[in-house]
Design an enzyme around this catalytic site. Sequence first.
Site: not given
Length: 423
Positions: A133, A210, A213, A236, A376
Site C-alpha cells: 500500500h 504492515d 489487512q 478496519k 493505493c
Amino acid sequence: MLNNEELAEIEQSPYKADFPLLAQNPDLVFLDSAATAQRPGVVLDAQRRFYETMNANPLRGLYRLSVEATAAIDDARKKVASFIGAVDEAGNPCGNQIVFTRNASESLNLVAWTLGRTILKPGDDVVISIMEHHSNLIPWQQVCRATGANLVYLRMNDDYTITPEEVAAKIGPKAKIVSVTQVSNVLGVENDIPMIAARAHEMGAYMVVDGAQSVPHLRVDVRKLGCDLLAFSAHKMCGPMGIGVLWGKPEVLDAMPPFLTGGEMIDSVTETDAVWAPVPQKFEAGTQDAAGSYAFGAAIDYLNEKGFDALEKRERLLARYLTDQLAALPYVTVIGPADGARHVGSVAFDVHGIHPHDVASILDMDNVCIRAGHHCAQPLINELGVEIGSTCRASVAFYNDKQDIDRLVAGLDKVWKVFNGNN
C-alpha cells in the site's frame, strides 16, 4: 467449491443486528471492509460513554475524571497488546509496547522518519514488496531519498508468492530495514512474514510489518511473526476512525527518537533542551483521541466475545465463496490466486471491457458497495499489467453472508447487460 455444510454456515449473518448501519439498512450490501469496517453498537456506545462519564484530558490531572480517563486508555492498551500476543512470560499484556497514532499510515511514517533517519546511510538497502500500500511505500521512498539509501523491491512469482529464493536474493548484507505487508489489500494474499523476518534478522536488519489487512482478519501473534514493529488501524477492525497502533519491541522503541514533539511526550524541559518521556508517551505528543482509544478497547472486547477464531473461519468461507462466484462469471477475471482459500478478505477483479468506476456506480444503484480504483497500490497494479490502472475490489467481513455475495453477482450481471445487452 464450498460443500452444503459450509454454504449453510454463511447463508445468513447472525451479526448484522449488532451493527446499527447494517440493521437500519437491510437492503445494503457492504463489500468494502478492506477500506473500513462497520462499527457495532457497543463501540458507538463506548465512544459516547467516554464523553458522558469521564471526559477529561488523560495524564494531565490528579482529579477523578482525569485519573479515570488515564486508566481507560491504559486498559485499552492492554487489550490491544493481548489481542496481538504482546505479552510477557507470565502472559500479562505489555500495554507499554502499544503506541497510539491516528492510523496505520502514521505508524509507518513514524517508523520511517525515526528509525529510518537514525540508522540509514548512503548505500544501505530498505527492502519492501511490490504489493505495498502507498502507506508502506511512499515513506520509504522519501527516507531513502533523504538518506541516500536504496529502495529494493521483493517481487512475486506467477503464483503471487514472494519465494524464499527472492527473499534471499533481495535481502542481503546491505539491508538495514525490511518492511512488508502481511496481507495485500488488493490480492488478499498472505505473505510468509516469519520466513522474511528470519532472513532480515540473519542479515542484521529490522523487520517492520504492515498489519492493516491482517490483524482484522487473522490471528496475529507478534512473537510468532518474528517482527520488530507492527502497524495497524482500529477502523478496519470495527473500531473508530482516527486510531492507529504501532507495536514495537521495547528495545527498538526505546532507541527511536520521537516523531512529533510537544506536550505530554516530555519528562522535563529547560530553555535549551528536553528529556523525553518513556515509551509509549514519547510518541504521543499532544492531546490524543482518548474516546477513540477507549472505544477501540470495546471493539476488541466485541471481537473476543464473538470468538475471533470463529469469525476468522467464517471470513475464510466467505472469501472462498466470493472468489468462486466471481470466477464462474464468463465476463469476469479474478486478479490474484484462483484458489479462494488464499484470499484473506479481499478479491480484486475485472469486468471485461467495462471501467471499474462504471461497475461500482451501477452496483451502487442497487445498494451494493464495492471499491474501484488503484487501491493505493499503483506499483502493484502496474506490475499486474492492468492497462487502465484500476480494478474492482470486493472485500468481506464476518458480518457479511452468502446473500450479500449473491446480490453482487446479480448486480454484475446487470452491469454486463447495461453495456452488452444479453450477449
